[in-house]
Design a protein around this motif. Structure first.
Motif: not given
Lengths: 519, 591
Positions: A320-332
């Protein structure tokens, strides 16, 4: 599950989901003694849809039974109490099957022990002959069937769980925690982190580096400056946190660095092994657990986990990964990395499970993907404890006899008084009257082998008087309350979710106080 | 007993078996299927019947102690059905309610009549009972209650960051704009200006405001498509919808740079990349099973498929019989539409997708509920009531009961299974019980003939107001102050809304005396009666803050800035009843 069932059980599915409901519907509960509190317990289990229940009681309905029991009425007078009760309770939920056994408990105990194997949980309420209670507890202890003993007297209630061991995977631990592998990133995560050259990013991209990457990079820097050491102690972690903050170009503007700093303590702390896992590893190799075809699946998983750790030197990743500030690409990308690693680990873990199943004489067909998945997800939140077969121990006796604590341990006074109250009725064939105080005192001394030289604490005698004065085992609000508490605990055991009682609970309805004790 | 639901069923059984003399049961609800997992007095055959009438009937079968049961099907806040004379008959009031508004109302009534009240509630494994002895212990309003969470419009419309933002958008905005009655079709200039002002109060970003207003206009176009009676087969509604909300609108948002300075950017959905797969999926027979798979998180393609099916079903319904459709969690077409559109939006913004089961809970405000917690709480409720009746013969029963009663919390956490706390005194800042109140009984003659001026004079005389006063009728209608004398010569009955069951709030404009609240009632046999009250001098606001105010609620989790989560133990001052004790063996924790 049918549409109607889904809707009917909607409000509880939100607590224990389909998995819990399936376990519940597969459970068979046995109630010994058709008391008021027993009726309340069954009512609370029948409504959410327990599979089956059986009431064991050979007595006939009396005036006294009707008082305090909502599910018996005057028409039932003189009839079999177990059948009368089952008839009323069966109306509560058509999904549930109920049976009545109008046979004396001691006769059942003389019969084949296999009789008890169909039950998942046994609830004994109020009065049972002492030798029957002992025989039943011994029998069920060996057969690993959990037993709840619940008693109500006046405004008091006690509840005890007898179970050799209780292991829970789905504990629903409220801690918000994610295993991020900051300390020991796996290859793919490391490569992804390496692919980001954060110094060359423009300001906007810099403010969108996911904090997982920030922490990994900061740790590399830290290790370089600190001879490869990892900041584990609190003070070092705080220092590390300041290093994280110092890597921001402008901490006011960069939310991602704020998040990284905030997550520091937990990310470093939880990259370590939970202490319970080590205890379980020791236990699974000890004499206590025999890895044969009867071993509970929980220990198969523990053994498999141990082999997994020996091979790969890490736990399976929950993913599991918490929500975080990021670009959509990096988060995905990160979500994918964590998800793939978790799936990969789960596969490897399953291989170990199959290995252990085979080695312990079990069939590979026993592999349950959902439960393996759930085990991997909950690996940081497992719960395991061992129970006690005893009704009390010597240190409890010395605690109540200590002169200095006349007020401090009133719930233990209550526990011993209630135990004695039912033994008294068993031995003397009637519950004590208000005139029986001296007789009750003597019985108490005798029961717990207390020397007559030592006076009984005043607080204890107060409780004696309270219980004897009421001489009722079915005040309805106490039955309702203890029925609620007991059925709640049975639900935890039946759904295999949340952490059940460990192992004695005493309720003082005069003061609305309750305490939990471990025997 | 107000409320015949989860707690009500259990409580009624307990009260009947405790041999109470007479019980009135009030509820306005009917029985539904999802009640049956805990409300044990109801059966499948009772679905759609009145709760209050059904419980009374069910208990009658077991009523061998001959308790008198009187059910009322109606809203407890209806003062015509339940006037103050009805309330005065009771010696004890139990709240077994599920909403804040009714709880507040009953609390107020009990304050006027000085009736003891048992407040209770459960959510999943958590529960609470609070005995209320008016003006002696805290009332329901003494502790501020958490109000439902609301989100800024901009978060919902432009910059969602959590699943709940997308669900709120799908339900409150998207669905309501297209299908529901409330959204206006042709907006007047005034409406637009109004909207603009509202948005301006939330954000200073001009571009964002313009964008939101423009989106609104375009929704009217979509609405016109679904409203037009053209055959749904020829309609391009789904294509237009999806293109607009998941592509055009997102691209437009992306052009507002100011929004993305410190946020993750959304990625518009490329619909064309799904068209082929969507067609194939639609052709599969098993596709219709997707919507039934409520606990699995659907893929983007599956969400598109569900959205397509739901859009066409809703369109069909509007084209044939219904003039508008409101969101209802039990109306599967509306739920599917919200689930699928919320999830696709979440995907676009890189937010976690949710299962239909989870979204139903959030969109439908569903509160988990089980029999066990209700049984425990009803048991406590009945116990505490017995405690009060032990003191009832005493002239000082409220004070006696105050010192022997507890507020009780239950939870699933092993160390907090039951927590009991001594009652505390009313808050000096309580909006409800910190000032004087009483019942003003008008004779029919006075109610018909007295002028407001006459009434104000009587109030001055009775309670000793020196200076000017203001009078508010009901929740917020000012009927008199020194600038508003229009009503003075009017008869009371000529003032709109002045009737039995309403309240009057009298405030001393010179701040010398405390506020006074009067409940209007009629006294059919006799003359007008003012309640005997001695008004206290007004407490000044700056005489020191109420110390309790910053005290966290029991069990609240406070997150410190370095994210070490600290769970607070019971606040020491109020938790007198809990106690330490020594252990029999080794480990021990208090439940």
């Amino acid at each position: 599950m049918s549409f109607d069932k889904k809707l009917k059980y909607d409000r509880q599915l939100r607590l224990w989901a389909n998995t819990g409901q399936t376990s519940l519907e597969g459970s068979h509960i046995c109630l010994v003694n058709a008391t008021a509190v027993g009726s309340e317990i069954l009512k609370n289990l029948i409504l959410p849809g327990i599979g089956e229940y059986t009431i064991i009681d050979d007595k006939r309905v009396t005036e006294e039974d009707i008082f305090g029991n909502f599910f018996l009425d005057e028409d039932d007078l003189g009839n079999s109490i177990s059948s009368s009760l089952a008839k009323q309770l069966n109306e509560l939920n058509t999904d549930v099957k109920g049976y009545a056994v109008s046979t004396e408990l001691s006769e059942l105990l003389r019969g084949p022990a296999e009789f008890w194997d169909k039950f998942n949980t046994i609830v004994i309420t109020n009065q049972v002959a002492s030798h029957d209670l002992d025989a039943l507890l011994d029998l069920l202890w060996e057969r690993r069937i959990p037993v709840f003993l619940v008693r109500t007297a006046g405004f008091y209630g006690t509840l005890q769980l007898f179970a050799k061991e209780v292991n829970v995977v789905e504990t629903h631990d409220p801690a918000m925690f994610h295993d991020l592998r900051i300390i020991n990133p796996w290859n793919e995560l490391q490569e992804y982190s390496d692919s980001m050259d954060i110094d060359t990013l423009d300001d906007e991209m810099h403010a969108h580096i996911p904090y997982v990457i920030i922490l990994i990079k900061t740790l590399e820097k830290w290790k370089k400056e600190n001879g490869g050491k990892i900041p584990l102690e609190y003070s070092k972690r705080s220092e590390f946190k300041r290093l994280v903050e110092s890597m921001s170009r402008n901490l006011e503007m960069e939310d991602n660095f704020k998040e990284a700093a905030k997550a520091t303590h937990r990310a470093l702390q939880f990259s370590q092994f939970p202490p319970l896992i080590n205890d379980l590893f020791q236990k699974v190799d000890s004499q206590e657990i025999s890895m044969d075809s009867n071993v509970p699946i929980f220990w198969i998983y523990v053994k498999a986990l141990k082999q997994f750790v020996e091979k790969y030197n890490e736990l399976p990743l929950p993913g599991s990964l918490p929500d975080m500030t990021s670009t959509s690409f990096a988060y995905v990308t990160l979500t994918k990395l964590y998800g793939e690693k978790a799936r990969d680990d789960e596969r490897k873990f399953k291989d170990e499970v199959i290995h252990v199943l085979k080695a312990s004489g079990n069939s590979e067909a026993d592999v349950n993907h959902n439960s393996i998945h759930s085990f991997c997800k909950n690996i940081h939140f497992l719960y395991a404890t061992t129970g006690s077969r005893k009704l009390y121990n010597n240190s409890m006796i010395s605690a109540i006899m200590k002169e200095s604590n006349s007020l401090e341990c009133s719930t233990l006074f209550i526990y011993f008084t209630v135990m004695c109250y039912f033994s008294f009725a068993d031995s003397l064939q009637s519950f004590p009257n208000p005139g029986d105080l001296e007789k009750f005192k003597a019985f108490f001394r005798n029961m717990f082998s207390l020397p007559s030289s030592k006076p009984l604490p005043e607080g204890l005698i107060k409780i004696f008087k309270e219980v004897i004065a009421h001489s009722s085992q079915s005040y309805h609000n106490i039955s309702s309350f203890m029925g609620g508490v007991t059925s709640q605990e049975i639900l935890k055991v039946s759904t295999a979710q949340y952490t059940p009682l460990d192992n004695l609970y005493v309720f003082d309805g005069v003061h609305s106080i309750s305490e939990k004790w471990k025997i | 007993m107000v409320g015949a639901g989860g707690i009500g069923c259990e409580l009624l059984k307990n009260l009947v078996l405790s041999h109470v003399g007479e019980i009135h049961i009030v509820d306005l609800d009917s029985i539904t299927l999802s009640n049956l997992n805990r409300q044990f007095l109801f059966r499948q055959k009772d679905i759609d019947k009145s709760k209050s009438l059904t419980v009374a009937e069910a208990v009658e079968a077991f009523n061998y102690l001959n308790v008198k049961l009187v059910p009322h099907h109606g809203n407890i806040m209806d003062s015509d059905l339940f006037p103050v004379s009805w309330w005065s008959e009771f010696s004890y009031v139990f709240n077994a309610l599920d909403n804040l508004e009714a709880r507040r109302y009953v609390n107020q009534i009990c304050l006027y009549l000085k009736k003891p009240l048992m407040e209770s509630g459960t959510t999943g494994y958590d529960g609470q009972v609070q005995p209320i002895y008016p003006y002696v212990s805290e009332c329901f309003d003494c502790q501020p209650k958490a109000t439902p969470k609301s989100f800024p419009v901009c978060t919902i419309r432009s910059t969602p960051s959590q699943p709940v933002h997308c669900i709120t958008w799908a339900k409150e905005f998207l669905f309501a704009q297209i299908f529901d009655e409330t959204s206006t079709n042709d907006q007047s200039e005034a409406d637009r200006a109004n909207q603009r002002r509202k948005l301006e109060s939330e954000t200073e970003d001009k571009a964002e405001i313009e964008n939101m207003l423009r989106e609104n206009d375009e929704f009217n176009e979509l609405r016109n498509i679904v409203k037009s009676k053209t055959s749904t087969k020829d309609s391009n509604f789904f294509e237009v919808l999806v293109n607009k909300i998941f592509s055009t609108d997102i691209e437009r948002l992306l052009r507002i740079d100011s929004l993305w300075k410190s946020r993750r950017k959304p990625t518009p959905l490329r619909i064309e990349s799904y068209t082929k797969a969507l067609k194939e999926l639609s052709a599969e027979r098993s596709a219709k099973d997707i919507v039934v798979d409520e606990t699995r998180v659907w893929s983007v393609l599956e969400n598109l498929f569900v959205l397509q099916a739901a859009s066409s079903a809703l369109h069909e319904r509007l084209a044939s019989s219904e003039s508008f459709i409101s969101f209802d969690k039990d109306d599967d077409d509306t739920l599917n539409f919200v689930v699928a559109s919320a999830n696709i939006r979440a995907f676009i913004f890189g937010i976690e997708l949710k299962s239909k089961f989870d979204i139903k809970q959030i969109a439908g405000n569903i509160i988990p509920a089980i029999a066990t917690t209700n049984a425990i709480i009803a048991g406590f409720s009945c116990l505490a009531y017995l405690n009060y009746f032990n003191q009832i013969t005493s002239s000082d029963s409220f004070h006696k009961a105050f010192s022997s009663s507890s507020t009780i919390f239950t939870s699933i956490r092993p160390n907090k299974y039951i927590t009991s706390a001594a009652l505390i005194e009313p808050s000096k800042k309580c909006p409800s019980c910190s000032h004087a109140r009483g019942i003003l009984r008008f004779s029919p003659e006075d109610l018909n003939n007295m002028t407001l001026e006459g009434l104000i004079q009587l109030i001055r005389d009775h309670y000793g107001f020196d200076d000017d006063i203001s009078v508010i009728l009901g929740k917020s209608k000012l009927i008199y102050d020194y600038d508003l004398e229009d009503n003075l010569q009017k008869k009371l009955t000529e003032i709109n809304g002045f009737k039995a069951g309403e309240t009057l709030l009298i405030q001393d404009e010179s701040d010398a005396l405390e506020n006074l609240e009067l409940y209007i009632d009629t006294n059919t046999s006799g003359k007008t009666l003012f309640p005997t009250l001695k008004l206290k001098e007004k407490q000044m606001d700056n005489d020191g803050e109420n110390k309790d105010e910053d005290m966290p609620e029991q069990g609240e989790v406070i997150s410190l800035d370095d994210d070490e989560v600290v769970e607070l133990d019971e606040p020491v001052e109020t938790r007198k009843r809990g106690k330490e004790s020594l252990d029999g063996s080794s480990k021990k924790a208090k439940l």
